[in-house]
Design a protein around this motif. Structure first.
Motif, mmCIF file in Angstrom:
data_model
loop_
_atom_site.group_PDB
_atom_site.id
_atom_site.type_symbol
_atom_site.label_atom_id
_atom_site.label_comp_id
_atom_site.label_asym_id
_atom_site.label_seq_id
_atom_site.Cartn_x
_atom_site.Cartn_y
_atom_site.Cartn_z
ATOM 1 N N SER A 30 -0.513 2.267 -5.537
ATOM 2 C CA SER A 30 -0.683 2.258 -4.082
ATOM 3 C C SER A 30 -2.150 2.228 -3.674
ATOM 4 O O SER A 30 -2.465 2.033 -2.506
ATOM 5 N N ARG A 35 3.659 -0.457 -0.630
ATOM 6 C CA ARG A 35 4.984 -0.256 -1.225
ATOM 7 C C ARG A 35 5.702 -1.595 -1.362
ATOM 8 O O ARG A 35 5.485 -2.503 -0.584
ATOM 9 N N PHE A 57 4.968 -0.229 -7.200
ATOM 10 C CA PHE A 57 5.208 0.922 -6.339
ATOM 11 C C PHE A 57 6.430 0.616 -5.495
ATOM 12 O O PHE A 57 6.397 -0.282 -4.652
ATOM 13 N N GLY A 59 9.529 1.201 -2.732
ATOM 14 C CA GLY A 59 9.517 1.645 -1.348
ATOM 15 C C GLY A 59 10.305 2.918 -1.117
ATOM 16 O O GLY A 59 10.366 3.428 -0.014
#
Length: 60
Positions: A30, A35, A57, A59
């Motif tokens: 991040s 995300r 990454f 969500g």
């Protein structure tokens, strides 16, 4: 990962597999992606592509 980011994180545009694996242990995706986005780095051995390393990454 673009050339500038690769140079920033590894000090070279051609990191070795060992450099990428070590870097990924503490890397927070991040920090450079939002995300639902991934990051990949192509590591090299003797100036030739060796591996593609993926991280990302979610969500959730």
């Amino acid at each position: 990962m673009n050339d500038e980011q690769t140079l920033e994180f590894f000090g070279t545009r051609t990191p070795t597999p060992a450099q990428v694996v070590e870097w990924m242990k503490d890397f927070n995706p991040s920090s450079i992606r939002e995300r639902w986005q991934g990051v990949y780095v192509v590591s090299q051995i003797d100036g030739r592509p060796a591996q593609i390393h993926f991280t990302g990454f979610s969500g959730d």
